[in-house]
Design a protein around this motif. Sequence first.
Motif, PDB file in Angstrom:
ATOM      1  N   LEU A 144      -1.565  16.720  42.523  1.00  0.00           N
ATOM      2  CA  LEU A 144      -0.637  15.633  42.225  1.00  0.00           C
ATOM      3  C   LEU A 144      -0.028  15.212  43.561  1.00  0.00           C
ATOM      4  O   LEU A 144       0.867  15.881  44.086  1.00  0.00           O
ATOM      5  N   ASP A 145      -0.560  14.122  44.086  1.00  0.00           N
ATOM      6  CA  ASP A 145      -0.153  13.702  45.432  1.00  0.00           C
ATOM      7  C   ASP A 145       1.065  12.777  45.376  1.00  0.00           C
ATOM      8  O   ASP A 145       1.105  11.864  44.554  1.00  0.00           O
ATOM      9  N   ILE A 146       2.017  13.046  46.258  1.00  0.00           N
ATOM     10  CA  ILE A 146       3.254  12.248  46.214  1.00  0.00           C
ATOM     11  C   ILE A 146       3.760  11.916  47.613  1.00  0.00           C
ATOM     12  O   ILE A 146       3.712  12.760  48.520  1.00  0.00           O
ATOM     13  N   ASP A 147       4.240  10.684  47.753  1.00  0.00           N
ATOM     14  CA  ASP A 147       4.888  10.292  48.993  1.00  0.00           C
ATOM     15  C   ASP A 147       6.134  11.178  49.166  1.00  0.00           C
ATOM     16  O   ASP A 147       6.905  11.341  48.215  1.00  0.00           O
ATOM     17  N   SER A 171       4.070  19.566  53.702  1.00  0.00           N
ATOM     18  CA  SER A 171       3.471  20.168  52.515  1.00  0.00           C
ATOM     19  C   SER A 171       2.408  19.227  51.929  1.00  0.00           C
ATOM     20  O   SER A 171       1.285  19.631  51.605  1.00  0.00           O
ATOM     21  N   ARG A 172       2.757  17.935  51.847  1.00  0.00           N
ATOM     22  CA  ARG A 172       1.797  16.953  51.325  1.00  0.00           C
ATOM     23  C   ARG A 172       0.526  16.936  52.182  1.00  0.00           C
ATOM     24  O   ARG A 172      -0.594  16.936  51.660  1.00  0.00           O
ATOM     25  N   ASP A 173       0.703  16.885  53.506  1.00  0.00           N
ATOM     26  CA  ASP A 173      -0.456  16.815  54.403  1.00  0.00           C
ATOM     27  C   ASP A 173      -1.381  18.007  54.195  1.00  0.00           C
ATOM     28  O   ASP A 173      -2.601  17.883  54.195  1.00  0.00           O
ATOM     29  N   GLU A 174      -0.772  19.176  54.021  1.00  0.00           N
ATOM     30  CA  GLU A 174      -1.589  20.387  53.869  1.00  0.00           C
ATOM     31  C   GLU A 174      -2.309  20.404  52.513  1.00  0.00           C
ATOM     32  O   GLU A 174      -3.474  20.795  52.426  1.00  0.00           O
ATOM     33  N   TYR A 175      -1.624  19.951  51.472  1.00  0.00           N
ATOM     34  CA  TYR A 175      -2.296  19.876  50.161  1.00  0.00           C
ATOM     35  C   TYR A 175      -3.467  18.886  50.225  1.00  0.00           C
ATOM     36  O   TYR A 175      -4.540  19.144  49.678  1.00  0.00           O
ATOM     37  N   LEU A 176      -3.246  17.759  50.908  1.00  0.00           N
ATOM     38  CA  LEU A 176      -4.334  16.765  51.003  1.00  0.00           C
ATOM     39  C   LEU A 176      -5.507  17.322  51.806  1.00  0.00           C
ATOM     40  O   LEU A 176      -6.667  17.094  51.459  1.00  0.00           O
ATOM     41  N   ARG A 177      -5.200  18.078  52.855  1.00  0.00           N
ATOM     42  CA  ARG A 177      -6.278  18.675  53.668  1.00  0.00           C
ATOM     43  C   ARG A 177      -7.118  19.637  52.795  1.00  0.00           C
ATOM     44  O   ARG A 177      -8.344  19.600  52.798  1.00  0.00           O
TER      45      ARG A 177
END
Length: 206
Positions: A144-147, A171-177
Amino acid sequence: MHAISTRPLPATSHGHDPPQTLVILGPDGAGKSTLIEALTRQLLNERIRARRLANAAARSWLTKFCRRSGITFPTFTQDFFETSIRGFNVARNMVSAAHSGGLSVMDRHLYCQLVLRRLRGHPSGLLLPWLAAKSTECARIILLDIDPHLAYERIVSRGKDHETLEYLSESRDEYLRLAQLHGWIILDASLSTSLLVEQLRLVIGK
Ligand SMILES: Nc1ncnc2c1ncn2[C@@H]1O[C@H](COP(=O)(O)OP(=O)(O)OP(=O)(O)O)[C@@H](O)[C@H]1O
Ligand SMILES: Cc1cn([C@H]2C[C@H](O)[C@@H](COP(=O)(O)O)O2)c(=O)[nH]c1=O
């Protein structure tokens, strides 16, 4: 919805209602718990077996304990504590999911500890990445990606805890990676909960 994986769910021998596991990951405030509650409630209303299984790590409890007691643990101690508790909950919930028919939706998983390790500047190690991959082999993982600004607003309006914008952004960047690396499905957390439920139902075919 960016479907970057089309891996089919494995068949099992549980008749016409085999156990299926969905894992929902994402930064704090992305809306994981809200979405899982809405999905399972909707399915149960339609008499489709579904349950939410939270793989908590007691971070909230640990933060409150440290604040009240004035004790600050080194981040390696925090990691050991959280990873052990999350690992225990993952193992317990995997047993529960395997023994129940229908859908089990897990809120967080061992990958969350890998994200935290990266953010704290710790090495990932060998065991945790292996365990995270092995324990989700039969599951479908959704990010679940969030700004980070939206996540921040949601956390503030929830009024339960506090996160910095910097933490939410990293945290977002790492989840996306990790999502790109492992081929997880990515959903846009800024959508309404009902739209997200629809998208999840398409993914699981229920
Ligand atoms: N799709 C949505 N649209 C608008 N608000 C939402 C949505 N999903 C959740 N929220 C709100 O955002 C806040 C955070 O949601 P929630 O607690 O479900 O997130 P979470 O990802 O489980 O967070 P955490 O990991 O920090 O526990 C809540 O106040 C919730 O009501
Ligand atoms: C980093 C951090 C998080 N929390 C909150 C945010 C979530 O609601 C939960 C996450 O729990 P889990 O154990 O990781 O499943 O905890 C917090 O209260 N304090 C923190 O420092």
